[in-house]
Write an enzyme that holds these catalytic residues in place. Sequence first.
Site, PDB file in Angstrom:
ATOM      1  N   ALA A  91      41.200  38.388  44.243  1.00 56.36           N
ATOM      2  CA  ALA A  91      40.427  39.291  43.373  1.00 56.36           C
ATOM      3  C   ALA A  91      41.045  39.305  41.982  1.00 56.36           C
ATOM      4  CB  ALA A  91      40.409  40.702  43.958  1.00 56.36           C
ATOM      5  N   GLY A  92      40.205  39.232  40.978  1.00 51.77           N
ATOM      6  CA  GLY A  92      40.725  39.257  39.612  1.00 51.77           C
ATOM      7  C   GLY A  92      39.608  39.544  38.639  1.00 51.77           C
ATOM      8  N   GLY A 151      42.963  36.089  22.916  1.00 52.96           N
ATOM      9  CA  GLY A 151      41.998  37.069  23.442  1.00 52.96           C
ATOM     10  C   GLY A 151      42.278  37.488  24.872  1.00 52.96           C
ATOM     11  N   GLN A 152      43.375  36.970  25.435  1.00 51.97           N
ATOM     12  CA  GLN A 152      43.671  37.290  26.841  1.00 51.97           C
ATOM     13  C   GLN A 152      45.127  37.710  27.042  1.00 51.97           C
ATOM     14  OE1 GLN A 152      42.347  33.966  29.342  1.00 51.97           O
ATOM     15  NE2 GLN A 152      40.463  35.119  29.727  1.00 51.97           N
ATOM     16  N   TYR A 155      45.181  39.429  30.372  1.00 51.20           N
ATOM     17  CA  TYR A 155      44.946  38.508  31.504  1.00 51.20           C
ATOM     18  C   TYR A 155      46.113  37.522  31.659  1.00 51.20           C
ATOM     19  CZ  TYR A 155      42.331  35.153  34.437  1.00 51.20           C
ATOM     20  OH  TYR A 155      41.912  34.312  35.443  1.00 51.20           O
ATOM     21  N   TYR A 187      39.665  25.907  34.185  1.00 56.69           N
ATOM     22  CA  TYR A 187      38.297  26.431  34.096  1.00 56.69           C
ATOM     23  C   TYR A 187      37.475  25.908  35.268  1.00 56.69           C
ATOM     24  CZ  TYR A 187      39.507  28.106  29.516  1.00 56.69           C
ATOM     25  OH  TYR A 187      40.102  28.774  28.491  1.00 56.69           O
TER      26      TYR A 187
HETATM   27  P1  NDP Z   1      34.569  36.428  40.251  1.00 57.82           P
HETATM   28  O1  NDP Z   1      34.330  37.551  39.301  1.00 57.82           O
HETATM   29  O2  NDP Z   1      33.421  35.610  40.698  1.00 57.82           O
HETATM   30  O3  NDP Z   1      35.343  36.949  41.540  1.00 57.82           O
HETATM   31  C1  NDP Z   1      36.310  37.945  41.481  1.00 57.82           C
HETATM   32  C2  NDP Z   1      36.233  38.730  42.750  1.00 57.82           C
HETATM   33  O4  NDP Z   1      37.194  39.790  42.698  1.00 57.82           O
HETATM   34  C3  NDP Z   1      34.875  39.336  42.980  1.00 57.82           C
HETATM   35  O5  NDP Z   1      34.473  39.126  44.311  1.00 57.82           O
HETATM   36  C4  NDP Z   1      35.134  40.806  42.725  1.00 57.82           C
HETATM   37  O6  NDP Z   1      34.299  41.641  43.463  1.00 57.82           O
HETATM   38  C5  NDP Z   1      36.566  40.952  43.201  1.00 57.82           C
HETATM   39  N1  NDP Z   1      37.148  42.186  42.683  1.00 57.82           N
HETATM   40  C6  NDP Z   1      37.280  42.554  41.396  1.00 57.82           C
HETATM   41  N2  NDP Z   1      37.808  43.788  41.325  1.00 57.82           N
HETATM   42  C7  NDP Z   1      38.025  44.188  42.601  1.00 57.82           C
HETATM   43  C8  NDP Z   1      38.538  45.377  43.184  1.00 57.82           C
HETATM   44  N3  NDP Z   1      38.963  46.411  42.437  1.00 57.82           N
HETATM   45  N4  NDP Z   1      38.619  45.458  44.547  1.00 57.82           N
HETATM   46  C9  NDP Z   1      38.187  44.431  45.318  1.00 57.82           C
HETATM   47  N5  NDP Z   1      37.675  43.283  44.813  1.00 57.82           N
HETATM   48  C10 NDP Z   1      37.602  43.173  43.465  1.00 57.82           C
HETATM   49  O7  NDP Z   1      35.676  35.496  39.566  1.00 57.82           O
HETATM   50  P2  NDP Z   1      36.235  34.066  39.977  1.00 57.82           P
HETATM   51  O8  NDP Z   1      35.738  33.645  41.292  1.00 57.82           O
HETATM   52  O9  NDP Z   1      36.033  33.194  38.822  1.00 57.82           O
HETATM   53  O10 NDP Z   1      37.805  34.389  40.051  1.00 57.82           O
HETATM   54  C11 NDP Z   1      38.544  34.406  41.270  1.00 57.82           C
HETATM   55  C12 NDP Z   1      40.021  34.360  40.898  1.00 57.82           C
HETATM   56  O11 NDP Z   1      40.300  33.126  40.223  1.00 57.82           O
HETATM   57  C13 NDP Z   1      40.444  35.477  39.935  1.00 57.82           C
HETATM   58  O12 NDP Z   1      41.735  35.918  40.263  1.00 57.82           O
HETATM   59  C14 NDP Z   1      40.458  34.756  38.593  1.00 57.82           C
HETATM   60  O13 NDP Z   1      41.310  35.378  37.667  1.00 57.82           O
HETATM   61  C15 NDP Z   1      40.948  33.380  39.003  1.00 57.82           C
HETATM   62  N6  NDP Z   1      40.638  32.295  38.077  1.00 57.82           N
HETATM   63  C16 NDP Z   1      39.328  31.971  37.777  1.00 57.82           C
HETATM   64  C17 NDP Z   1      39.047  30.913  36.928  1.00 57.82           C
HETATM   65  C18 NDP Z   1      37.651  30.494  36.591  1.00 57.82           C
HETATM   66  O14 NDP Z   1      37.482  29.618  35.718  1.00 57.82           O
HETATM   67  N7  NDP Z   1      36.625  31.019  37.223  1.00 57.82           N
HETATM   68  C19 NDP Z   1      40.138  30.127  36.307  1.00 57.82           C
HETATM   69  C20 NDP Z   1      41.469  30.569  36.695  1.00 57.82           C
HETATM   70  C21 NDP Z   1      41.685  31.605  37.545  1.00 57.82           C
HETATM   71  P3  NDP Z   1      33.103  42.467  42.725  1.00 57.82           P
HETATM   72  O15 NDP Z   1      32.417  41.529  41.785  1.00 57.82           O
HETATM   73  O16 NDP Z   1      32.315  42.898  43.890  1.00 57.82           O
HETATM   74  O17 NDP Z   1      33.799  43.565  41.987  1.00 57.82           O
END
Ligand code: NDP
Length: 248
Positions: A91-92, A151-152, A155, A187
């Site tokens: 989660a992030g 900007g991050q 993060y 990305y």
């Molecule tokens: P998404 O936003 O698609 O997924 C993030 C997930 O985290 C969602 O399912 C969201 O659920 C969940 N989440 C957020 N807050 C909470 C909370 N308080 N409790 C429980 N669940 C929570 O993002 P990505 O799939 O892109 O990212 C997944 C991971 O990969 C993250 O850690 C991100 O930082 C990392 N990442 C992503 C990259 C990219 O290019 N996409 C690159 C590098 C790292 P909901 O939406 O229901 O809140």
Amino acid sequence: MAANNVALVTGGNGGIGSAITRRLVSDGFRVIVAYSPAEESAAQKWYRAEEYSEKDVILLPMDVTDTNGCERSINKILATEKYIDVLVNNAGITRDAAFKKMSASQWVDVINVNINSLFNVTRPLFPAMCERGYGRIINISSVNGLKGQFGQVNYSTSKAGVIGFTKALAAEGAKVGVTVNAIAPGYTGTPMVEAMKPDVLAAITEEIPVRRLATPDEIAAAVSFLASREAAYITGETLSVNGGLYMR
Ligand code: NDP
């Protein structure tokens, strides 16, 4: 030791999380997908669309920022599931802004979801893994935690923190068969990233040596490997999956 083959994936219904869940199911795990309770209907819709059943995926409403809530939920799982073999802290969130304009809530929200969640979710599970003598913990960092990104500041700070957490906890788990590793995706072609303006996306892609985004499945493949029994001798490591974007 018999495998229980249960994995817990936070945000396991998100862009990358969905691919991780799918991959772990195909690897033979039953996956508990923790999702934001505020997003109940989206989680149910995702579950139906993926056509999962309770034998492969269980939905768990659990806000990863809620320390007591996580402890309660995880203790409940441990009471019924015997063991959790694999934890993926995925989660992030992002709350981007130039630092001069960054609000306290943009800072705190990112630290809460991306860092405090590591304590909230891992702390109740780690003792059971140590006691059993087996566990795989995989934390999702980011290329921007390694190199920084305009900007991050919030993060990048959080994702660098994920790496510190990983190394320190790896030292505590090593002797008892619990490995702790991080994956630093570049990305990745999730719906959110693919929705960026085409010119912005083109500029990003131009900078990636392999000239394309990662697919969520490529991140999931790295998770699958680190979650496997064969990865027993890898711990405290950060695996970059970034198309050569940041070659150290
Ligand atoms: P998404 O936003 O698609 O997924 C993030 C997930 O985290 C969602 O399912 C969201 O659920 C969940 N989440 C957020 N807050 C909470 C909370 N308080 N409790 C429980 N669940 C929570 O993002 P990505 O799939 O892109 O990212 C997944 C991971 O990969 C993250 O850690 C991100 O930082 C990392 N990442 C992503 C990259 C990219 O290019 N996409 C690159 C590098 C790292 P909901 O939406 O229901 O809140």
